[in-house]
Write a protein that holds these residues in place. Structure first.
Motif, PDB file in Angstrom:
ATOM      1  N   ILE A   1       0.782  -1.149   0.066  1.00 62.62           N
ATOM      2  CA  ILE A   1       0.061   0.020  -0.125  1.00 62.62           C
ATOM      3  C   ILE A   1       0.787   1.153   0.003  1.00 62.62           C
ATOM      4  CG2 ILE A   1      -1.831   1.347   1.403  1.00 62.62           C
ATOM      5  CD1 ILE A   1      -2.818  -1.377   2.451  1.00 62.62           C
ATOM      6  N   TRP A   2       1.753   1.120   0.733  1.00 64.04           N
ATOM      7  CA  TRP A   2       2.785   2.527   0.908  1.00 64.04           C
ATOM      8  C   TRP A   2       3.632   2.563  -0.234  1.00 64.04           C
ATOM      9  CZ3 TRP A   2       7.865   3.497   0.147  1.00 64.04           C
ATOM     10  CH2 TRP A   2       8.524   4.564   0.946  1.00 64.04           C
ATOM     11  N   ALA A   3       3.883   1.521  -1.124  1.00 66.25           N
ATOM     12  CA  ALA A   3       4.761   1.811  -2.541  1.00 66.25           C
ATOM     13  C   ALA A   3       3.579   2.100  -3.517  1.00 66.25           C
ATOM     14  CB  ALA A   3       5.249   0.254  -2.718  1.00 66.25           C
ATOM     15  N   ILE A   4       2.497   1.537  -3.368  1.00 63.87           N
ATOM     16  CA  ILE A   4       1.334   2.261  -4.509  1.00 63.87           C
ATOM     17  C   ILE A   4       1.236   3.552  -4.325  1.00 63.87           C
ATOM     18  CG2 ILE A   4      -1.102   1.987  -5.040  1.00 63.87           C
ATOM     19  CD1 ILE A   4      -0.917  -0.992  -4.750  1.00 63.87           C
ATOM     20  N   GLY A   5       0.969   3.912  -2.800  1.00 57.54           N
ATOM     21  CA  GLY A   5       0.932   5.713  -2.434  1.00 57.54           C
ATOM     22  C   GLY A   5       2.045   6.318  -3.108  1.00 57.54           C
ATOM     23  N   LEU A   6       3.392   5.943  -2.937  1.00 53.64           N
ATOM     24  CA  LEU A   6       4.314   6.713  -3.304  1.00 53.64           C
ATOM     25  C   LEU A   6       4.216   6.840  -4.710  1.00 53.64           C
ATOM     26  CD1 LEU A   6       7.154   7.908  -2.677  1.00 53.64           C
ATOM     27  CD2 LEU A   6       8.022   5.716  -2.993  1.00 53.64           C
ATOM     28  N   ILE A   7       4.013   5.634  -5.521  1.00 55.96           N
ATOM     29  CA  ILE A   7       3.953   5.853  -7.181  1.00 55.96           C
ATOM     30  C   ILE A   7       2.932   6.801  -7.557  1.00 55.96           C
ATOM     31  CG2 ILE A   7       3.253   4.616  -9.248  1.00 55.96           C
ATOM     32  CD1 ILE A   7       4.531   2.288  -7.754  1.00 55.96           C
ATOM     33  N   ILE A   8       1.750   6.869  -6.787  1.00 52.81           N
ATOM     34  CA  ILE A   8       0.927   7.835  -7.082  1.00 52.81           C
ATOM     35  C   ILE A   8       1.118   9.159  -6.875  1.00 52.81           C
ATOM     36  CG2 ILE A   8      -1.810   8.584  -6.487  1.00 52.81           C
ATOM     37  CD1 ILE A   8      -2.289   5.807  -5.935  1.00 52.81           C
ATOM     38  N   VAL A   9       1.926   9.475  -5.816  1.00 53.72           N
ATOM     39  CA  VAL A   9       2.431  10.811  -5.417  1.00 53.72           C
ATOM     40  C   VAL A   9       3.168  11.306  -6.576  1.00 53.72           C
ATOM     41  CG1 VAL A   9       3.863  11.867  -3.643  1.00 53.72           C
ATOM     42  CG2 VAL A   9       2.206  10.487  -2.920  1.00 53.72           C
ATOM     43  N   LEU A  10       4.373  10.461  -6.877  1.00 53.73           N
ATOM     44  CA  LEU A  10       5.275  10.833  -7.945  1.00 53.73           C
ATOM     45  C   LEU A  10       4.616  11.212  -9.337  1.00 53.73           C
ATOM     46  CD1 LEU A  10       8.148   8.221  -7.100  1.00 53.73           C
ATOM     47  CD2 LEU A  10       7.902  10.754  -6.338  1.00 53.73           C
ATOM     48  N   ALA A  11       3.457  10.217  -9.482  1.00 51.12           N
ATOM     49  CA  ALA A  11       2.588  10.492 -10.554  1.00 51.12           C
ATOM     50  C   ALA A  11       1.898  11.895 -10.761  1.00 51.12           C
ATOM     51  CB  ALA A  11       1.764   9.572 -10.932  1.00 51.12           C
ATOM     52  N   GLY A  12       1.347  12.215  -9.636  1.00 49.88           N
ATOM     53  CA  GLY A  12       0.779  13.508  -9.348  1.00 49.88           C
ATOM     54  C   GLY A  12       1.853  14.696  -9.663  1.00 49.88           C
ATOM     55  N   ILE A  13       2.888  14.416  -8.740  1.00 47.25           N
ATOM     56  CA  ILE A  13       3.824  15.516  -8.930  1.00 47.25           C
ATOM     57  C   ILE A  13       4.364  15.884 -10.581  1.00 47.25           C
ATOM     58  CG2 ILE A  13       6.213  16.305  -8.676  1.00 47.25           C
ATOM     59  CD1 ILE A  13       6.017  14.655  -5.975  1.00 47.25           C
ATOM     60  N   VAL A  14       4.302  14.894 -11.179  1.00 50.15           N
ATOM     61  CA  VAL A  14       4.816  14.811 -12.658  1.00 50.15           C
ATOM     62  C   VAL A  14       3.615  15.721 -13.448  1.00 50.15           C
ATOM     63  CG1 VAL A  14       4.981  13.836 -14.903  1.00 50.15           C
ATOM     64  CG2 VAL A  14       5.980  12.801 -12.673  1.00 50.15           C
ATOM     65  N   VAL A  15       2.218  14.999 -12.980  1.00 50.25           N
ATOM     66  CA  VAL A  15       1.179  15.997 -13.654  1.00 50.25           C
ATOM     67  C   VAL A  15       1.134  17.258 -13.338  1.00 50.25           C
ATOM     68  CG1 VAL A  15      -1.359  15.778 -13.672  1.00 50.25           C
ATOM     69  CG2 VAL A  15      -0.128  13.658 -13.896  1.00 50.25           C
ATOM     70  N   ALA A  16       1.552  17.582 -12.163  1.00 51.14           N
ATOM     71  CA  ALA A  16       1.500  18.996 -11.517  1.00 51.14           C
ATOM     72  C   ALA A  16       2.314  19.957 -12.383  1.00 51.14           C
ATOM     73  CB  ALA A  16       1.860  19.105  -9.969  1.00 51.14           C
ATOM     74  N   THR A  17       3.406  19.377 -13.059  1.00 53.99           N
ATOM     75  CA  THR A  17       4.337  20.303 -13.707  1.00 53.99           C
ATOM     76  C   THR A  17       3.447  20.867 -14.851  1.00 53.99           C
ATOM     77  OG1 THR A  17       5.160  18.365 -15.193  1.00 53.99           O
ATOM     78  CG2 THR A  17       6.441  18.806 -13.090  1.00 53.99           C
ATOM     79  N   GLY A  18       2.402  20.365 -15.398  1.00 48.44           N
ATOM     80  CA  GLY A  18       1.595  21.096 -16.506  1.00 48.44           C
ATOM     81  C   GLY A  18       0.492  21.620 -15.932  1.00 48.44           C
ATOM     82  N   GLY A  19       0.289  21.440 -14.690  1.00 42.75           N
ATOM     83  CA  GLY A  19      -0.864  22.079 -14.157  1.00 42.75           C
ATOM     84  C   GLY A  19      -1.151  21.855 -12.503  1.00 42.75           C
ATOM     85  N   ILE A  20      -1.333  22.758 -11.774  1.00 41.58           N
ATOM     86  CA  ILE A  20      -1.207  22.548 -10.218  1.00 41.58           C
ATOM     87  C   ILE A  20      -2.422  21.290  -9.866  1.00 41.58           C
ATOM     88  CG2 ILE A  20      -3.007  24.370  -9.658  1.00 41.58           C
ATOM     89  CD1 ILE A  20      -1.092  24.995  -7.441  1.00 41.58           C
ATOM     90  N   GLU A  21      -3.343  21.256 -10.679  1.00 36.99           N
ATOM     91  CA  GLU A  21      -4.388  20.098 -10.329  1.00 36.99           C
ATOM     92  C   GLU A  21      -3.724  18.744 -10.103  1.00 36.99           C
ATOM     93  OE1 GLU A  21      -4.693  22.325 -12.961  1.00 36.99           O
ATOM     94  OE2 GLU A  21      -6.346  23.568 -12.739  1.00 36.99           O
ATOM     95  N   GLY A  22      -2.722  18.589 -10.662  1.00 28.82           N
ATOM     96  CA  GLY A  22      -2.130  16.955 -10.564  1.00 28.82           C
ATOM     97  C   GLY A  22      -1.682  16.931  -8.973  1.00 28.82           C
ATOM     98  N   LEU A  23      -1.988  17.893  -8.147  1.00 28.94           N
ATOM     99  CA  LEU A  23      -1.436  17.754  -6.782  1.00 28.94           C
ATOM    100  C   LEU A  23      -2.582  17.039  -5.979  1.00 28.94           C
ATOM    101  CD1 LEU A  23       0.102  21.173  -5.635  1.00 28.94           C
ATOM    102  CD2 LEU A  23       1.221  18.817  -6.074  1.00 28.94           C
ATOM    103  N   VAL A  24      -3.902  17.122  -6.635  1.00 30.81           N
ATOM    104  CA  VAL A  24      -4.928  16.182  -6.184  1.00 30.81           C
ATOM    105  C   VAL A  24      -4.697  15.070  -6.129  1.00 30.81           C
ATOM    106  CG1 VAL A  24      -7.385  15.511  -6.337  1.00 30.81           C
ATOM    107  CG2 VAL A  24      -6.684  17.798  -6.653  1.00 30.81           C
ATOM    108  N   ILE A  25      -3.934  14.291  -7.262  1.00 33.66           N
ATOM    109  CA  ILE A  25      -3.455  12.915  -7.561  1.00 33.66           C
ATOM    110  C   ILE A  25      -2.604  12.446  -6.413  1.00 33.66           C
ATOM    111  CG2 ILE A  25      -2.282  11.164  -8.965  1.00 33.66           C
ATOM    112  CD1 ILE A  25      -3.213  12.966 -11.332  1.00 33.66           C
TER     113      ILE A  25
END
Length: 445
Positions: A26-50
């Motif tokens: 669960i922790w690893a899945i959460g970390l992957i989602i966090v990193l994915a959200g940060i990548v998405v946030a580089t194109g729009g701050i809405e990625g921080l929701v992820i």
């Protein structure tokens, strides 16, 4: 590992990581989602929701500040043969292949004994109220191990506060736009969620503080009033319960003194929105439930005392004892009836069934905060007691609270229950930050 090697004072901050493979996944899945959200946030701050969802997953996977240490202690302190026997009786079993019915007993139990406890062969079933052996308290009694204190902050706080910050930042960014037209709804929803979580956390924190602050009494010298007692569940002379879950003779568990079971259906409905789009919505619905209990002896090594489990208004059995799952009901007839009833009253389709049993069994550790009352002469005579032991003359009830005291019965000792708890800060202050963040957004709206 020895209990003396563990610092039961959590302190201000403790770095707590998962201690089992489920938590790490669960922790690893959460970390992957966090990193994915940060990548998405580089194109729009809405990625921080992820990223906020990932952070919440990481928070959920974080154990209590003392939980990992107590888990390691349990593995080293309990007899390996006993642990192996429990492992063989736990896990997943296929009960009926044709009906796709299975049963599952959890492989780990955070409410179980951490230190060794006397087995049934050592119990005195003739003189149930007398001391065992030399009359020393059980190894896990608070007199021997002390009272643990959770760390004020852990990684749970870090992850949760970071998730709240992401949600507030994204919400503020969206609400500050010229084309925003959702009014006050989002900040009000955020504030209400924070308020509800804060209230739940407040009452849980009160129960935790009560457990930590109340000194634990020994049974042999239990005072009149509202003592806190910790010990082992043993049978009264009347015996104990055999629980038949939902009337099914294939779902029977014996040696119970307190229980609660639930029968749930996984019901699905097809909904259509205003634009004509259809989708299927599914959720678990409780159909039937039952709870009950019977008297038992709480024995802490110094003596036994009668506890009326059925009288307690607050019971916490912790993790479930056993769960039965099936794609179909117990029989084809019951399956057809379940489908007919669900369809008639809610337009739903029943896709799965499950029965979950919680409870307190003989040999389990138990924590009790109740009210002691004198026993009647009739009850003493029924057990053949001569009254020489003071603890045999009183019994514990849980139906009446006292000022500042909430009568409670919990499976597990004080060590196991407090050891897996979070601090009052994490239960109250963290959700308050979400509520205040939502209220702050009202100024932007």
């Amino acid at each position: 590992m020895d209990i003396k090697d563990i610092d039961l004072n959590g302190g201000t901050f403790k770095l707590n990581l998962p201690y089992n493979w489920v938590g790490w996944i669960i922790w690893a899945i959460g970390l992957i989602i966090v990193l994915a959200g940060i990548v998405v946030a580089t194109g729009g701050i809405e990625g921080l929701v992820i990223s906020s969802f990932g952070l919440l997953l990481m928070a959920v996977s974080s154990p209590g500040s003392l939980e990992a240490s107590l888990h390691d202690l349990r593995k080293s302190a309990i007899d390996p043969a006993e642990l192996e026997a429990k492992a063989e009786s736990s896990g997943l079993s296929i009960d009926n292949w044709w009906m796709q019915q299975t049963s599952y007993v959890p492989t780990t139990d955070p409410n179980d004994w951490i230190l060794p406890a006397p087995g049934p062969t050592t119990w005195d079933n003739v003189d149930r109220y007398s001391a065992q052996g030399d009359g020393s308290p059980l190894p896990e009694h608070p007199v021997n191990v002390g009272t643990p204190t959770p760390a004020t902050m852990t990684l749970f706080s870090v992850y949760s506060i970071s998730a709240i910050a992401c949600i507030i930042i994204v919400s503020a960014s969206i609400m500050s736009r010229d084309d925003y037209d959702n009014g006050l709804a989002p900040p009000i929803v955020i504030a209400l969620i924070g308020l509800v979580l804060s209230l739940v956390g407040y009452f849980r924190a009160k129960m935790l503080r009560q457990m930590i602050d109340t000194p634990t009494s020994l049974v042999r010298s239990a005072p009149a009033g509202n003592p806190e007692l910790v010990g082992q569940v043993r049978p009264v002379h009347e015996g104990c319960l055999t629980v038949v879950v939902d009337g099914n003779q294939n779902m029977v568990v014996g040696n119970m003194v307190g229980y609660k079971w639930e029968y749930e259906q996984y019901q699905c409905r097809t909904t259509t929105d205003s634009e004509g789009n259809s989708k299927e919505e599914c959720n678990w619905v409780t159909v039937r439930s039952d709870a009950g209990g019977c008297p038992f002896i709480l024995h802490d090594g110094t003596g036994g005392i009668r506890v009326n489990a059925h009288s307690f208004k607050r019971t916490d059995y912790g993790q479930y004892l056993k769960r039965w799952d099936g794609k179909f009901a117990q029989t084809w007839g019951k399956q057809m009836m379940a489908q007919a009833v669900a369809g008639m009253f809610g337009g739903a389709r029943v896709k799965k069934h499950r029965w979950t049993l919680y409870g307190l069994r003989l040999g389990n550790p138990v924590y009790v905060l109740g009210q002691t009352k004198s026993r009647t002469n009739e009850s003493l005579q029924a057990e053949g007691l001569d009254g020489t032991l003071p603890n045999s003359l009183i019994e514990v009830w849980g139906g009446e609270d006292a000022p500042g005291v909430k009568c409670t019965l919990m499976r597990g000792t004080e060590l196991s229950n407090v050891g897996r708890s979070r601090s009052g800060f994490e239960m109250v202050v963290v959700p308050l930050l979400l509520m205040f963040g939502g209220l702050g957004l009202l100024g932007i709206a």
